[in-house]
Write a protein that holds these residues in place. Structure first.
Motif, PDB file in Angstrom:
ATOM      1  N   TYR A 233       0.962  -1.226  -0.084  1.00 15.64           N
ATOM      2  CA  TYR A 233      -0.096  -0.070  -0.131  1.00 15.64           C
ATOM      3  C   TYR A 233       0.744   1.318  -0.039  1.00 15.64           C
ATOM      4  O   TYR A 233       0.604   2.155  -0.641  1.00 15.64           O
ATOM      5  CB  TYR A 233      -0.964   0.129   1.184  1.00 15.64           C
ATOM      6  CG  TYR A 233      -2.169  -0.728   1.065  1.00 15.64           C
ATOM      7  CD1 TYR A 233      -2.895  -0.680   0.100  1.00 15.64           C
ATOM      8  CD2 TYR A 233      -2.440  -1.775   1.976  1.00 15.64           C
ATOM      9  CE1 TYR A 233      -4.413  -1.421  -0.074  1.00 15.64           C
ATOM     10  CE2 TYR A 233      -3.469  -2.740   1.611  1.00 15.64           C
ATOM     11  CZ  TYR A 233      -4.439  -2.560   0.739  1.00 15.64           C
ATOM     12  OH  TYR A 233      -5.588  -3.195   0.599  1.00 15.64           O
ATOM     13  N   HIS A 234       2.037   1.224   0.706  1.00 20.58           N
ATOM     14  CA  HIS A 234       2.758   2.338   0.838  1.00 20.58           C
ATOM     15  C   HIS A 234       3.429   2.441  -0.616  1.00 20.58           C
ATOM     16  O   HIS A 234       3.627   3.500  -1.202  1.00 20.58           O
ATOM     17  CB  HIS A 234       4.174   2.101   1.852  1.00 20.58           C
ATOM     18  CG  HIS A 234       4.692   3.328   2.050  1.00 20.58           C
ATOM     19  ND1 HIS A 234       4.722   4.556   2.610  1.00 20.58           N
ATOM     20  CD2 HIS A 234       6.158   3.642   1.688  1.00 20.58           C
ATOM     21  CE1 HIS A 234       5.483   5.353   2.600  1.00 20.58           C
ATOM     22  NE2 HIS A 234       6.676   4.965   1.823  1.00 20.58           N
ATOM     23  N   GLY A 235       3.853   1.493  -1.262  1.00 18.81           N
ATOM     24  CA  GLY A 235       4.388   1.311  -2.793  1.00 18.81           C
ATOM     25  C   GLY A 235       3.173   2.048  -3.498  1.00 18.81           C
ATOM     26  O   GLY A 235       3.432   2.894  -4.576  1.00 18.81           O
ATOM     27  N   ILE A 236       2.023   1.790  -3.273  1.00 18.56           N
ATOM     28  CA  ILE A 236       0.831   2.170  -4.527  1.00 18.56           C
ATOM     29  C   ILE A 236       0.863   3.774  -4.124  1.00 18.56           C
ATOM     30  O   ILE A 236       0.504   4.681  -4.994  1.00 18.56           O
ATOM     31  CB  ILE A 236      -0.431   1.767  -3.935  1.00 18.56           C
ATOM     32  CG1 ILE A 236      -0.163   0.080  -4.504  1.00 18.56           C
ATOM     33  CG2 ILE A 236      -1.413   2.297  -4.666  1.00 18.56           C
ATOM     34  CD1 ILE A 236      -1.286  -0.806  -4.250  1.00 18.56           C
ATOM     35  N   ILE A 237       1.051   4.160  -2.862  1.00 15.84           N
ATOM     36  CA  ILE A 237       1.011   5.739  -2.485  1.00 15.84           C
ATOM     37  C   ILE A 237       1.995   6.274  -3.256  1.00 15.84           C
ATOM     38  O   ILE A 237       1.696   7.401  -3.969  1.00 15.84           O
ATOM     39  CB  ILE A 237       0.706   5.888  -1.015  1.00 15.84           C
ATOM     40  CG1 ILE A 237      -0.434   5.211  -0.439  1.00 15.84           C
ATOM     41  CG2 ILE A 237       1.025   7.447  -0.725  1.00 15.84           C
ATOM     42  CD1 ILE A 237      -0.197   5.556   1.274  1.00 15.84           C
ATOM     43  N   ILE A 238       3.207   6.079  -3.045  1.00 13.44           N
ATOM     44  CA  ILE A 238       4.216   6.931  -3.774  1.00 13.44           C
ATOM     45  C   ILE A 238       4.219   6.649  -5.218  1.00 13.44           C
ATOM     46  O   ILE A 238       4.452   7.532  -6.070  1.00 13.44           O
ATOM     47  CB  ILE A 238       5.585   6.283  -3.345  1.00 13.44           C
ATOM     48  CG1 ILE A 238       5.643   6.272  -1.787  1.00 13.44           C
ATOM     49  CG2 ILE A 238       6.544   6.950  -3.948  1.00 13.44           C
ATOM     50  CD1 ILE A 238       5.731   7.691  -1.061  1.00 13.44           C
ATOM     51  N   LYS A 239       3.628   5.304  -5.716  1.00 12.78           N
ATOM     52  CA  LYS A 239       3.537   5.274  -7.269  1.00 12.78           C
ATOM     53  C   LYS A 239       2.303   6.135  -7.805  1.00 12.78           C
ATOM     54  O   LYS A 239       2.757   6.925  -8.845  1.00 12.78           O
ATOM     55  CB  LYS A 239       3.040   3.706  -7.436  1.00 12.78           C
ATOM     56  CG  LYS A 239       3.324   3.464  -9.186  1.00 12.78           C
ATOM     57  CD  LYS A 239       4.651   3.410  -9.583  1.00 12.78           C
ATOM     58  CE  LYS A 239       4.581   2.840 -10.860  1.00 12.78           C
ATOM     59  NZ  LYS A 239       6.144   2.781 -11.604  1.00 12.78           N
ATOM     60  N   LEU A 240       1.454   6.485  -7.098  1.00 13.65           N
ATOM     61  CA  LEU A 240       0.276   7.483  -7.391  1.00 13.65           C
ATOM     62  C   LEU A 240       0.696   8.683  -7.549  1.00 13.65           C
ATOM     63  O   LEU A 240       0.442   9.514  -8.590  1.00 13.65           O
ATOM     64  CB  LEU A 240      -1.013   7.143  -6.780  1.00 13.65           C
ATOM     65  CG  LEU A 240      -1.424   5.658  -7.069  1.00 13.65           C
ATOM     66  CD1 LEU A 240      -2.762   5.479  -5.756  1.00 13.65           C
ATOM     67  CD2 LEU A 240      -2.261   5.846  -8.309  1.00 13.65           C
ATOM     68  N   PHE A 241       1.513   9.028  -6.705  1.00 10.44           N
ATOM     69  CA  PHE A 241       2.088  10.334  -6.374  1.00 10.44           C
ATOM     70  C   PHE A 241       3.038  10.627  -7.850  1.00 10.44           C
ATOM     71  O   PHE A 241       3.231  11.653  -8.186  1.00 10.44           O
ATOM     72  CB  PHE A 241       2.890  10.345  -5.182  1.00 10.44           C
ATOM     73  CG  PHE A 241       3.712  11.952  -4.939  1.00 10.44           C
ATOM     74  CD1 PHE A 241       3.199  12.987  -5.001  1.00 10.44           C
ATOM     75  CD2 PHE A 241       5.199  11.627  -5.106  1.00 10.44           C
ATOM     76  CE1 PHE A 241       3.916  14.212  -4.862  1.00 10.44           C
ATOM     77  CE2 PHE A 241       5.978  12.952  -5.039  1.00 10.44           C
ATOM     78  CZ  PHE A 241       5.245  14.186  -4.853  1.00 10.44           C
ATOM     79  N   VAL A 242       4.006   9.686  -8.057  1.00 10.89           N
ATOM     80  CA  VAL A 242       4.778   9.871  -9.095  1.00 10.89           C
ATOM     81  C   VAL A 242       4.205   9.915 -10.416  1.00 10.89           C
ATOM     82  O   VAL A 242       4.404  10.723 -11.339  1.00 10.89           O
ATOM     83  CB  VAL A 242       5.928   8.726  -9.109  1.00 10.89           C
ATOM     84  CG1 VAL A 242       6.634   8.832 -10.441  1.00 10.89           C
ATOM     85  CG2 VAL A 242       6.828   8.743  -7.880  1.00 10.89           C
ATOM     86  N   MET A 243       3.102   9.155 -10.535  1.00 12.35           N
ATOM     87  CA  MET A 243       2.301   9.083 -11.702  1.00 12.35           C
ATOM     88  C   MET A 243       1.790  10.468 -12.035  1.00 12.35           C
ATOM     89  O   MET A 243       1.658  11.044 -13.192  1.00 12.35           O
ATOM     90  CB  MET A 243       1.087   8.033 -11.726  1.00 12.35           C
ATOM     91  CG  MET A 243       0.211   8.010 -12.997  1.00 12.35           C
ATOM     92  SD  MET A 243      -1.109   6.512 -12.626  1.00 12.35           S
ATOM     93  CE  MET A 243      -2.009   7.317 -11.571  1.00 12.35           C
ATOM     94  N   THR A 244       1.120  11.168 -10.939  1.00 12.25           N
ATOM     95  CA  THR A 244       0.609  12.365 -11.204  1.00 12.25           C
ATOM     96  C   THR A 244       1.668  13.496 -11.286  1.00 12.25           C
ATOM     97  O   THR A 244       1.321  14.655 -11.917  1.00 12.25           O
ATOM     98  CB  THR A 244      -0.604  12.697 -10.152  1.00 12.25           C
ATOM     99  OG1 THR A 244       0.209  12.606  -8.860  1.00 12.25           O
ATOM    100  CG2 THR A 244      -1.644  11.811 -10.257  1.00 12.25           C
TER     101      THR A 244
END
Length: 432
Positions: A18-29
Motif C-alpha cells: 500500500y505504501h508503494g501504491i501511494i508513492i507510485k500514484l504520486f509519481v504518476m501524477t
C-alpha cells in the motif's frame, strides 16, 4: 499457507504494498501537467467522459441484473456499493499506461496520440474523483460522511496553500541544471506517505492524497524530473507483490491486437502527404519562402540567424520563419506542441525562452518584413521528427533546418539521441 506466509509477514507485505501504491500514484501524477487538462478541447472532454460513463453504466446494469435475477449463494452476494466501485475502477483508464503504450509505438506526439492522452487524462481525473466521492460518503448514515469529506477539504487546502508554494519555492532555489537537495526528496516522501495514511484513517480513500499532491508538483526539470528519476525506481517493485504477472498478461492481452492495427491503418502525417514536392526548386517566382528552423540549445542560433539574414533578399521573395524549439520529454507523461503566437500576432512573453526570443529580436530588426512564428515541441527524441514534419506540412514549408550534432568532445554520448533526428526526417522525406 500459515507456515509459508505467517500472518505477521503478510501484514508487513500489505503495508509495504500500500505504501508503494501511494508513492507510485504520486509519481504518476507528477508526470501530469494540469494545464493540459484545462486546455483540453470539447472532443477530448466528450471522449474521456463517454469512455467512463458508457462502460460503467453497462457494468452496473449487468451487476444488478445478475444480483437480482440469479439465485446466488449468500457468501458471494456483494453490497450494492461494491458493484459501483468495481465498475468505476474498471472504467477508469490509467493515462500513464496509455502514455507508455503510445510512446512505445511512436504515436505519443501525433494528433491521434495527443487526443488519446487528453481523453485518457479526462477519464482518469473524472473516474478517480467519482471514486473518491463515492467511497467517502456513507449512504446509510449520511451524517458520518462529514468527517471524511471535511478531511478531503483539509487536504485540498493544505495542498493549495502549503504544499504548492513549497514546491515552487524549491524550484526557484534549484539551479536549472543542478540537483535537488536530498533532504527535500526525503521530506516530500514523508509528506506524501503521511497524507496518504491520514486520508485512509479519516475515511477518505488513500489514493486521494497522493494524486492531489502529485498534481501540485511542477512537472519537468528540475523538480518533477528528479522525483520521477529517484523515486520511481525505488517504489516500482513495492505495489507489484502477488499481482505483477496478472497485470502484465492483462496489458499484453489488451494492447497486442491494437498495436498492429494502428501501425497498419494509421499514418501520423496523413495518407496523402507529399514532402517531395515541397522544396525550394518547386517554388514559383515571387512566392513566399517558408522555413522551419529547429533548435535544441543556444549553440546553433547565431548560425541560423546568419543564414536567414543571407536569405532576406531586398525586394525579392518574401521570407517566413517557423522556429521550433525541440525539448526532450523528461519527467512528464504527455507530449506537448505549443504555438506561442496566436492568429492576431500576440505573443505571451511568460512562455517564451531565450532561444525563441533571439528570433523574435531578429523579426523586430527587420521591421516585421520577416515574420517569425515561434513553437515549442516537447517529445521523446525518437519521435521528434514527427513534430518537425507535421509543422512543415501544415505550414507548407519548403526548407527545413536541423542543426547537426557532431560526435565529438565530452558531450558526444549525450548528443547521440539528438543526431538521430536528421536521419529520421530524411527517411520521412524519402518515404514521400
Amino acid at each position: 499457507m500459515a507456515r509459508l506466509f505467517p500472518y505477521k509477514s503478510i501484514s508487513l507485505l500489505r503495508v509495504l504494498a500500500y505504501h508503494g501504491i501511494i508513492i507510485k500514484l504520486f509519481v504518476m501524477t507528477v508526470k501530469t501537467d494540469p494545464a493540459i487538462i484545462m486546455r483540453s478541447g470539447k472532443k477530448a472532454v466528450a471522449l474521456g467522459l463517454v469512455i467512463l460513463v458508457a462502460p460503467c453504466g453497462i457494468m452496473v446494469g449487468l451487476g444488478y441484473f445478475l444480483l437480482y435475477t440469479r439465485d446466488l449463494h449468500p457468501d458471494v452476494v456483494p453490497d450494492d456499493s461494491i458493484i459501483i466501485i468495481i465498475a468505476l475502477l474498471l472504467s477508469t483508464s490509467s493515462f500513464l499506461v496509455v502514455s507508455e503504450i503510445l510512446e512505445e509505438i511512436g504515436l505519443l506526439n501525433t494528433e491521434l496520440g495527443r487526443l488519446a492522452m487528453l481523453s485518457s487524462m479526462i477519464n482518469n481525473a473524472a473516474g478517480l474523483f467519482a471514486f473518491t466521492i463515492f467511497t467517502s460518503i456513507n449512504w446509510e448514515k449520511p451524517l458520518q460522511s462529514i468527517k471524511p469529506l471535511g478531511l478531503a477539504a483539509a487536504i485540498i487546502l493544505f495542498t493549495l496553500f502549503i504544499f504548492l508554494p513549497w514546491m515552487w519555492w524549491v524550484v526557484q532555489r534549484t539551479p536549472k541544471s543542478g540537483p535537488v537537495a536530498g533532504g527535500t526528496m526525503v521530506a516530500v516522501m514523508v509528506v506524501v506517505s503521511t497524507a496518504g495514511i491520514a486520508s485512509d484513517i479519516g475515511g477518505t480513500t488513500f489514493i486521494f492524497s497522493p494524486l492531489l499532491l502529485g498534481l501540485a508538483v511542477p512537472d519537468g526539470t528540475p523538480l518533477g524530473a528528479t522525483i520521477v528519476e529517484q523515486i520511481d525506481t525505488v517504489v516500482s517493485e513495492l505495489p507489484n507483490m502477488g499481482v505483477y504477472s496478472v497485470w502484465l498478461l492483462a496489458s499484453i492481452g489488451v494492447t497486442a491486437p491494437i498495436v498492429p492495427l494502428l501501425k497498419t491503418y494509421y499514418d501520423p502525417l496523413g495518407a496523402n502527404y507529399s514532402m517531395g514536392q515541397r522544396t525550394i526548386q518547386h517554388l514559383k517566382p515571387n512566392m513566399e519562402l517558408r522555413v522551419v528552423a529547429c533548435v535544441q540549445d543556444e549553440s546553433p542560433v547565431p548560425s541560423i540567424i546568419h543564414l536567414l539574414e543571407a536569405s532576406c533578399a531586398d525586394g525579392g521573395n518574401p521570407l517566413c520563419v517557423h522556429v521550433l524549439h525541440l525539448v526532450e520529454q523528461v519527467g512528464r507523461a504527455s507530449s506537448s506542441f505549443i504555438a506561442h503566437k496566436n492568429k492576431k500576432g500576440f505573443i505571451n512573453p511568460t512562455q517564451m525562452d531565450r532561444l525563441l526570443n533571439a528570433f523574435i529580436n531578429f523579426e523586430q530588426s527587420k521591421n516585421g518584413q520577416v515574420p517569425v512564428q515561434p513553437f515549442t515541441a516537447i517529445a521523446p527524441h525518437r519521435t521528434m521528427h514527427r513534430d518537425i514534419c507535421s509543422l512543415a506540412l501544415e505550414e507548407n514549408a519548403a526548407f527545413i533546418i536541423v542543426p547537426f550534432m557532431r560526435d565529438a568532445g565530452e558531450h558526444g554520448e549525450a548528443d547521440r539521441p539528438n543526431r538521430t533526428i536528421i536521419p529520421n526526417v530524411l527517411s520521412q522525406v524519402s518515404s514521400a
